[in-house]
Scaffold this motif. Sequence first.
Motif, short mmCIF file in Angstrom:
data_model
loop_
_atom_site.label_atom_id
_atom_site.label_comp_id
_atom_site.label_asym_id
_atom_site.label_seq_id
_atom_site.Cartn_x
_atom_site.Cartn_y
_atom_site.Cartn_z
N VAL A 183 0.78 -1.31 0.15
CA VAL A 183 0.12 0.05 -0.01
C VAL A 183 1.01 1.28 -0.15
O VAL A 183 1.91 1.32 0.76
CB VAL A 183 -0.97 0.01 1.23
CG1 VAL A 183 0.03 -0.04 2.54
CG2 VAL A 183 -1.78 1.07 1.16
N SER A 184 0.43 2.40 -0.69
CA SER A 184 1.12 3.43 -0.60
C SER A 184 0.95 4.44 0.65
O SER A 184 -0.22 4.34 1.19
CB SER A 184 0.77 4.44 -1.68
OG SER A 184 1.14 3.55 -3.04
N GLU A 185 2.08 5.12 1.28
CA GLU A 185 1.81 5.90 2.27
C GLU A 185 0.73 6.76 1.93
O GLU A 185 0.53 7.47 1.12
CB GLU A 185 3.10 6.58 2.53
CG GLU A 185 3.05 7.19 4.01
CD GLU A 185 4.51 7.54 4.59
OE1 GLU A 185 5.44 7.63 3.64
OE2 GLU A 185 4.68 7.84 5.63
N GLY A 186 -0.20 7.09 2.97
CA GLY A 186 -1.28 7.66 3.01
C GLY A 186 -2.62 7.11 2.48
O GLY A 186 -3.58 7.79 2.50
N ALA A 187 -2.48 6.01 1.97
CA ALA A 187 -3.65 5.30 1.33
C ALA A 187 -4.21 4.53 2.71
O ALA A 187 -3.70 4.33 3.46
CB ALA A 187 -3.19 4.39 0.18
N PRO A 219 -7.50 4.19 7.97
CA PRO A 219 -7.72 5.29 7.01
C PRO A 219 -6.58 5.83 5.93
O PRO A 219 -6.45 6.01 4.86
CB PRO A 219 -8.57 6.51 7.39
CG PRO A 219 -8.81 5.83 8.82
CD PRO A 219 -7.91 4.85 9.15
N SER A 220 -5.49 6.03 6.91
CA SER A 220 -4.28 6.56 6.24
C SER A 220 -3.02 6.08 6.70
O SER A 220 -2.78 5.99 8.09
CB SER A 220 -4.27 7.93 6.43
OG SER A 220 -3.49 8.55 5.76
N VAL A 221 -2.36 5.09 5.92
CA VAL A 221 -1.06 4.40 6.43
C VAL A 221 0.03 5.21 6.40
O VAL A 221 0.42 5.98 5.66
CB VAL A 221 -0.93 3.21 5.33
CG1 VAL A 221 0.33 2.50 5.58
CG2 VAL A 221 -2.13 2.13 5.52
N HIS A 222 0.87 4.85 7.56
CA HIS A 222 2.05 5.53 7.74
C HIS A 222 3.30 4.63 7.55
O HIS A 222 3.01 3.38 7.51
CB HIS A 222 2.13 6.25 9.16
CG HIS A 222 3.43 6.99 9.59
ND1 HIS A 222 4.64 6.42 10.18
CD2 HIS A 222 3.59 8.26 9.08
CE1 HIS A 222 5.24 7.41 10.28
NE2 HIS A 222 4.87 8.48 9.60
N THR A 230 -0.44 -11.53 7.46
CA THR A 230 -0.52 -10.65 6.27
C THR A 230 0.46 -9.59 6.65
O THR A 230 0.52 -9.11 7.36
CB THR A 230 -2.07 -9.77 6.20
OG1 THR A 230 -2.86 -10.83 5.94
CG2 THR A 230 -1.67 -9.13 4.79
N ARG A 231 1.57 -9.75 5.50
CA ARG A 231 2.57 -8.93 5.68
C ARG A 231 2.45 -7.64 4.88
O ARG A 231 1.68 -7.68 3.73
CB ARG A 231 4.00 -9.58 5.18
CG ARG A 231 5.22 -8.79 5.19
CD ARG A 231 6.36 -9.34 5.05
NE ARG A 231 6.61 -10.22 5.79
CZ ARG A 231 7.32 -10.28 7.19
NH1 ARG A 231 7.63 -9.24 7.65
NH2 ARG A 231 7.53 -11.52 7.73
N VAL A 232 2.58 -6.40 5.62
CA VAL A 232 2.02 -5.18 4.84
C VAL A 232 3.33 -4.23 4.50
O VAL A 232 4.12 -4.26 5.38
CB VAL A 232 1.16 -4.32 5.90
CG1 VAL A 232 0.98 -2.84 5.09
CG2 VAL A 232 -0.13 -5.00 5.99
N LEU A 233 3.35 -4.02 3.27
CA LEU A 233 4.53 -3.45 2.74
C LEU A 233 3.94 -1.96 2.47
O LEU A 233 3.02 -1.82 1.76
CB LEU A 233 5.33 -3.80 1.62
CG LEU A 233 5.76 -5.27 1.90
CD1 LEU A 233 6.43 -5.75 0.39
CD2 LEU A 233 6.91 -5.35 2.96
N VAL A 234 4.63 -0.98 2.64
CA VAL A 234 4.22 0.70 2.58
C VAL A 234 5.44 1.33 1.58
O VAL A 234 6.57 1.37 1.91
CB VAL A 234 4.05 1.27 4.00
CG1 VAL A 234 3.72 2.58 3.72
CG2 VAL A 234 3.18 0.63 4.99
#
Lengths: 113, 113
Positions: free
Chosen positions: B13-17, B79-82, B107-111
């Motif tokens: 996910v993109s930062e802020g998404a 709501p908004s990923v850092h 679930t591994r999350v990459l930003v």
Amino acid sequence: NAGVTQTPKFRVLKTGQSMTLLCAQDMNHEYMYWYRQDPGMGLRLIHYSVGEGTTAKGEVPDGYNVSRLKKQNFLLGLESAAPSQTSVYFCASKRGSPTGELFFGEGSRLTVL
Amino acid sequence: AQSVTQPDIHITVSEGASLELRCNYSYGATPYLFWYVQSPGQGLQLLLKYFSGDTLVQGIKGFEAEFKRSQSSFNLRKPSVHWSDAAEYFCAVNEAAGNKLTFGGGTRVLVKP
């Protein structure tokens, strides 16, 4: 403010060797757990204890033994290590309630050659 | 027996998404549900939990989760990923009267910046 402490943090064993992982908690929790973590498989419960002097099997208990002689300590033993036991091991503790939060140690990485 | 499925192994996910992580459980009665987060090289930390009442629960770090009985789901949202949210996330279920927490596969999350 130690919480849950695991020792050792890293260990390399040869097949057939034995070792013990120590978990200590200073929160006076009744319940203690040993999990193993493998890629893609989440955390799987090995053994757990609901009080001093008690232990019970979890999902993957084969090849492991545990003891809870003191309330604050929970030991995980491998009598004859196998390569399939290469994993990261986590100890956790919580109050005696289904709604209680699990507090985790930082993990112990074990490699069996 | 209770079980937990996290269908997504990796999410980028993109930062802020916004972010949504899926969790489905299998358990007959009303379960106790948890989300934990694991930063690299660390133990797990509780984000939030659901036992009863309002089906939308708030947690730490701006996360929330919604319990949907009809879908046997407990999805996690932000709501908004850092960038600091990059970690592995685990859903877990506990029987209402039980002592054992069962975890999903994570679930591994990459930003992305």
